[in-house]
Design an enzyme around this catalytic site. Structure first.
Site, PDB file in Angstrom:
ATOM      1  N   GLN A 167     -43.499  39.046  90.390  1.00 40.79           N
ATOM      2  CA  GLN A 167     -43.136  38.351  89.341  1.00 40.79           C
ATOM      3  C   GLN A 167     -43.600  36.781  89.308  1.00 40.79           C
ATOM      4  O   GLN A 167     -43.381  36.008  88.603  1.00 40.79           O
ATOM      5  CB  GLN A 167     -41.520  38.198  89.358  1.00 40.79           C
ATOM      6  CG  GLN A 167     -40.994  39.279  88.985  1.00 40.79           C
ATOM      7  CD  GLN A 167     -39.203  39.210  89.258  1.00 40.79           C
ATOM      8  OE1 GLN A 167     -38.736  38.002  89.463  1.00 40.79           O
ATOM      9  NE2 GLN A 167     -38.287  40.624  89.188  1.00 40.79           N
TER      10      GLN A 167
ATOM     11  N   HIS B  33     -38.145  36.339  91.755  1.00 36.63           N
ATOM     12  CA  HIS B  33     -37.216  35.222  91.424  1.00 36.63           C
ATOM     13  C   HIS B  33     -37.664  34.025  91.789  1.00 36.63           C
ATOM     14  O   HIS B  33     -36.994  33.086  92.483  1.00 36.63           O
ATOM     15  CB  HIS B  33     -35.969  35.652  92.308  1.00 36.63           C
ATOM     16  CG  HIS B  33     -35.183  36.885  91.648  1.00 36.63           C
ATOM     17  ND1 HIS B  33     -33.977  37.206  92.294  1.00 36.63           N
ATOM     18  CD2 HIS B  33     -35.664  37.954  90.984  1.00 36.63           C
ATOM     19  CE1 HIS B  33     -33.515  38.312  91.631  1.00 36.63           C
ATOM     20  NE2 HIS B  33     -34.539  38.616  90.816  1.00 36.63           N
TER      21      HIS B  33
ATOM     22  N   GLU C 151     -25.704  34.763  82.900  1.00 32.40           N
ATOM     23  CA  GLU C 151     -24.856  33.881  82.747  1.00 32.40           C
ATOM     24  C   GLU C 151     -25.633  32.694  81.729  1.00 32.40           C
ATOM     25  O   GLU C 151     -26.567  32.581  81.964  1.00 32.40           O
ATOM     26  CB  GLU C 151     -24.418  33.275  83.904  1.00 32.40           C
ATOM     27  CG  GLU C 151     -23.344  33.939  84.843  1.00 32.40           C
ATOM     28  CD  GLU C 151     -23.102  33.367  85.993  1.00 32.40           C
ATOM     29  OE1 GLU C 151     -22.427  34.106  86.818  1.00 32.40           O
ATOM     30  OE2 GLU C 151     -23.452  31.925  86.288  1.00 32.40           O
TER      31      GLU C 151
ATOM     32  N   TYR D 236     -22.517  26.901  91.236  1.00 29.86           N
ATOM     33  CA  TYR D 236     -22.351  28.065  90.093  1.00 29.86           C
ATOM     34  C   TYR D 236     -22.418  29.279  90.603  1.00 29.86           C
ATOM     35  O   TYR D 236     -22.218  30.375  90.196  1.00 29.86           O
ATOM     36  CB  TYR D 236     -23.391  27.936  89.145  1.00 29.86           C
ATOM     37  CG  TYR D 236     -23.409  26.752  88.275  1.00 29.86           C
ATOM     38  CD1 TYR D 236     -22.530  26.620  87.081  1.00 29.86           C
ATOM     39  CD2 TYR D 236     -23.949  25.517  88.811  1.00 29.86           C
ATOM     40  CE1 TYR D 236     -22.589  25.186  86.519  1.00 29.86           C
ATOM     41  CE2 TYR D 236     -23.845  24.081  88.055  1.00 29.86           C
ATOM     42  CZ  TYR D 236     -23.307  24.355  87.093  1.00 29.86           C
ATOM     43  OH  TYR D 236     -22.896  23.049  86.392  1.00 29.86           O
TER      44      TYR D 236
ATOM     45  N   TYR E 192     -28.061  46.411  92.245  1.00 32.74           N
ATOM     46  CA  TYR E 192     -28.681  47.541  91.361  1.00 32.74           C
ATOM     47  C   TYR E 192     -28.355  48.877  91.697  1.00 32.74           C
ATOM     48  O   TYR E 192     -28.688  50.022  90.941  1.00 32.74           O
ATOM     49  CB  TYR E 192     -30.291  47.265  91.500  1.00 32.74           C
ATOM     50  CG  TYR E 192     -30.758  46.078  90.449  1.00 32.74           C
ATOM     51  CD1 TYR E 192     -30.585  45.825  89.387  1.00 32.74           C
ATOM     52  CD2 TYR E 192     -31.279  44.830  91.387  1.00 32.74           C
ATOM     53  CE1 TYR E 192     -30.877  44.562  88.659  1.00 32.74           C
ATOM     54  CE2 TYR E 192     -31.482  43.696  90.747  1.00 32.74           C
ATOM     55  CZ  TYR E 192     -31.413  43.521  89.473  1.00 32.74           C
ATOM     56  OH  TYR E 192     -31.658  42.319  88.708  1.00 32.74           O
TER      57      TYR E 192
END
Length: 468
Positions: free
Chosen positions: A176, A247, A340, A350, A361
């Site tokens: 990613q 990520h 979220e 958070y 997953y």
């Protein structure tokens, strides 16, 4: 990280390598799926599976999880206790084969869309891109688009320039990672600064099987189509770099008081989101020149990073500043379920991975808690997850009824949602774009149009209200 690797390996095995039980795919489909999706897969009580349209994720992994865990709010049951993984793989193989035999093609980008308030014209603003990730605007005639492999592209007077900007930072384009966000300085006309976020790799690390990497923030200027005068604004301590390849985050936004905010994902190591000594899984706040505000919540705290603004954020890929209040809003990816929307405030936690509305997953539990003292509840959450990505408050004049409403993109569900925000509450959600591609970014342009960055197809579309 362990569960992520296991899921990827299991998915690869099931979908591409496993032949066990494949001969039972047609029979299993007729037994469990045909009543809703039709004996010929052309639809019935539920949608067709051979028309190229996948409303809830087109990739094999998404379809597999939808079968296994269901989409309960739409009446699709879970088959986790009815079918084993090999049987689900056999059904998927049969569906994919039938889809290919039917000659299914992905529908082309539509030219008109209908919402509750407007009919919209849809035009292709830029195409033939390679994994576009973000868009921002220098002025009404000039847009910048990042391509994840590492190119910064310019659109001038509606024309995508053939040559990318030269000499941009070298990125690690694996997984990613790559060239991620681009943001134009609010005072660009006076200073010319442009900010980018990207995955930065360390070279020549002794004993490393592959180079560790982390999200890095720099700014520079474009002169004669070349990136010049670069300044590094944030580079994490090298001992905190990770060899994972997912990520990274990351978005960059500016508030009215001169602060720059950016987010870094937890980089696949959940508990790091709770560790103040690490950059990942957090929102950071700096000044535009890279200096650190002394009133940051952990500026003087022992064994903490002074740039930290909030923690417990799994993987933020959408950030926006409210045009009137200056508040920072963010969307973050949950695991399976639990995406979220958060109102980010200084020093708040958070919750990831201590509290969450999602599962791993593979269906296992991340945490048994959805709420706990000391951890913030999301303003809004999506379950199942839509893979929220890209965020902007509508700030233009073309869609007057949408002023200050929140535009939320989604990768998996291939949609843009419009959220009506009142204070710190979501009053209403409407999907205004669906099935045009994986939505990576969404932005209000200087002309008041809405610009949507798509993957598969790799393009940017422009939305305007259709005149009567």
């Amino acid at each position: 990280m362990k569960f992520f690797r296991l899921f990827v390996l299991a998915s690869f095995y099931l979908f591409f390598s496993c032949n066990a039980g494949a001969q039972d795919g047609p029979a299993l489909y007729q037994q469990h799926c045909a009543q809703c999706h039709g004996a010929d897969l052309n639809g019935g009580n539920a949608t067709s599976l051979v028309d190229g349209i996948w409303q809830f994720g087109a990739e094999d992994g998404y379809i597999y999880r939808n079968v296994k865990f269901g989409i309960s709010h739409l009446g699709m049951p879970s088959y986790e206790k009815t079918l084993n993984d090999t049987e689900i793989g056999a059904i998927l193989k049969y569906i994919r084969g039938s889809e290919k035999n039917a000659g299914a093609e992905r529908p082309s980008i539509v030219k008109e869309l209908e919402t509750m308030d407007y009919f919209m014209n849809v035009e292709v603003f830029a195409d033939k891109l390679e994994i576009p990730w973000a868009i921002d605007f220098i002025d009404a005639s000039t847009a910048l688009i990042t391509e994840r492999p590492g190119r910064l592209r310019v659109v001038k007077n509606g024309v995508l320039q053939k040559e990318a900007v030269r000499n941009t930072p070298e990125v690690l384009h694996e997984g990613q990672g790559g060239l991620l966000d681009v943001a134009v300085d609010p005072d660009y006309s006076q200073n010319g600064w442009i900010y980018v976020a990207y995955s930065h790799a360390l070279s020549n690390v002794e004993g490393a099987e592959r180079p560790p990497a982390m999200t890095r923030i720099v700014r520079g200027k474009i002169r004669d189509n070349a990136w010049v005068d670069q300044q590094v604004l944030f580079e994490a301590p090298h001992e905190t770099y990770r060899t994972t390849r997912h990520h990274y985050g990351c978005r960059i936004v500016f508030d009215p008081w001169g602060y720059l905010y950016f987010a870094i994902g937890e980089r696949g190591t959940d508990i790091h989101a709770q560790d103040l000594a690490r950059p990942n899984g957090k929102v950071h706040r700096i000044y535009k020149d890279g200096t650190v505000p002394t009133d940051n919540p952990w500026f003087d705290a022992e064994n903490s990073m002074p740039t930290l603004y909030s923690l417990g954020n799994r993987n933020i890929q959408g950030m926006a500043i409210h045009p009137e209040t200056g508040q920072l809003w963010a969307t973050e990816h949950g695991p399976m379920g639990g995406d979220e929307l958060n109102l980010i405030e200084a020093g708040k936690n958070y919750g990831w991975p201590v509290i969450t509305y999602g599962l791993n997953y593979n269906g296992s539990i991340v945490s048994e808690y959805t709420r706990k003292p000391g951890y913030e509840q999301p303003v809004y959450y999506w379950k199942p997850s839509t893979a929220v990505c890209g965020l902007d408050f509508y700030r233009g004049d073309l869609f007057k009824k949408w002023k200050n409403k929140l535009l939320v993109g989604a990768l998996k569900y291939e949609e843009v949602s419009l959220l009506d925000i009142e204070g710190d509450r979501v009053m209403h959600e409407e999907v205004i774009v669906k099935g045009q591609g994986r939505v990576r970014d969404v932005s209000t342009g200087p002309d008041g149009a809405i610009y949507v960055v798509l993957n598969k197809p790799d393009a940017v579309i422009r939305l305007t209200p259709k005149l009567d």
